[in-house]
Design a protein around this motif. Structure first.
Motif, PDB file in Angstrom:
ATOM      1  N   ALA A 111      -7.066  -8.483  18.669  1.00 44.23           N
ATOM      2  CA  ALA A 111      -8.265  -8.965  17.975  1.00 44.23           C
ATOM      3  C   ALA A 111      -9.397  -7.954  18.041  1.00 44.23           C
ATOM      4  O   ALA A 111      -9.708  -7.421  19.104  1.00 44.23           O
ATOM      5  N   ASP A 161     -12.486  -8.932  16.805  1.00 43.45           N
ATOM      6  CA  ASP A 161     -13.632  -9.801  17.068  1.00 43.45           C
ATOM      7  C   ASP A 161     -13.335 -10.596  18.324  1.00 43.45           C
ATOM      8  O   ASP A 161     -12.487 -11.482  18.330  1.00 43.45           O
ATOM      9  N   ARG A 162     -14.030 -10.276  19.404  1.00 43.99           N
ATOM     10  CA  ARG A 162     -13.802 -10.942  20.687  1.00 43.99           C
ATOM     11  C   ARG A 162     -14.921 -11.920  21.026  1.00 43.99           C
ATOM     12  O   ARG A 162     -15.104 -12.274  22.185  1.00 43.99           O
ATOM     13  N   SER A 163     -15.663 -12.347  20.010  1.00 42.60           N
ATOM     14  CA  SER A 163     -16.724 -13.315  20.255  1.00 42.60           C
ATOM     15  C   SER A 163     -16.101 -14.627  20.713  1.00 42.60           C
ATOM     16  O   SER A 163     -14.932 -14.911  20.439  1.00 42.60           O
ATOM     17  N   GLU A 189     -16.628 -17.621  19.657  1.00 40.65           N
ATOM     18  CA  GLU A 189     -16.229 -18.435  18.503  1.00 40.65           C
ATOM     19  C   GLU A 189     -14.891 -17.969  17.931  1.00 40.65           C
ATOM     20  O   GLU A 189     -14.007 -18.774  17.650  1.00 40.65           O
ATOM     21  N   ALA A 190     -14.732 -16.659  17.777  1.00 39.46           N
ATOM     22  CA  ALA A 190     -13.477 -16.118  17.247  1.00 39.46           C
ATOM     23  C   ALA A 190     -12.317 -16.414  18.197  1.00 39.46           C
ATOM     24  O   ALA A 190     -11.216 -16.771  17.747  1.00 39.46           O
ATOM     25  N   LYS A 197     -11.212 -20.069  17.939  1.00 36.33           N
ATOM     26  CA  LYS A 197     -10.402 -20.277  16.732  1.00 36.33           C
ATOM     27  C   LYS A 197      -8.991 -19.718  16.916  1.00 36.33           C
ATOM     28  O   LYS A 197      -8.018 -20.327  16.495  1.00 36.33           O
ATOM     29  N   LEU A 198      -8.912 -18.559  17.556  1.00 32.83           N
ATOM     30  CA  LEU A 198      -7.613 -17.937  17.795  1.00 32.83           C
ATOM     31  C   LEU A 198      -6.752 -18.824  18.695  1.00 32.83           C
ATOM     32  O   LEU A 198      -5.580 -19.069  18.401  1.00 32.83           O
TER      33      LEU A 198
END
Length: 138
Positions: free
Chosen positions: A115, A117-119, A121-122, A125-126
């Motif tokens: 990934a 995007d390691r936020s 939120e992301a 979702k993941l």
């Protein structure tokens, strides 16, 4: 039969094509005494998958539900589906261990590592895409 034998296993995954079982041998670096542990995984749960560890060398710490345990070389740990858990190496010396997981858990781990995007939120979702729930960092 390359997909049914990994010799040595260290640093590799063992899983036959189409199998639902994956075995990985990993090493967790230690932490300095009194330092915050390096969490190998965030606190999370798998809705449909069980997960297990076998400690080959060193020690791993686990939070499983509300229980904190330390597993030493020769110990096994099982986390049933639906149970919040995380783990870390609580000692200065490295810990070498086997992680026994389903193909879905392995796919989640691979997706986390890939990934960009390691936020939070992301990541939430993941985790949801793999029938798991990210609860947070312990």
């Amino acid at each position: 039969m390359k997909d049914v034998l990994a010799s040595p296993l260290a640093g590799q995954l063992l899983s036959a094509a189409g199998a639902n079982l994956v075995i990985a041998e990993w090493t967790a670096e230690g932490c300095e005494e009194g330092a915050e542990p390096y969490w190998i995984a965030p606190l999370h749960l798998h809705r449909e998958d069980d997960e297990a560890w076998y400690v080959l060398e060193g020690t791993l710490g686990f939070r499983i539900g509300g229980q904190i345990i330390e597993a030493k070389a020769g110990d096994s740990v099982m986390v049933p589906r639906g149970t919040a858990h995380t783990y870390w190496n609580p000692k200065a010396e490295p810990a070498r261990y086997l992680l026994i997981m389903t193909a879905r858990i392995n796919e989640l781990i691979q997706s986390i590592h890939a990934a960009s995007d390691r936020s939070e939120e992301a990541m939430r979702k993941l985790f949801e895409q793999y029938e798991a729930e990210l609860i947070g960092w312990y």
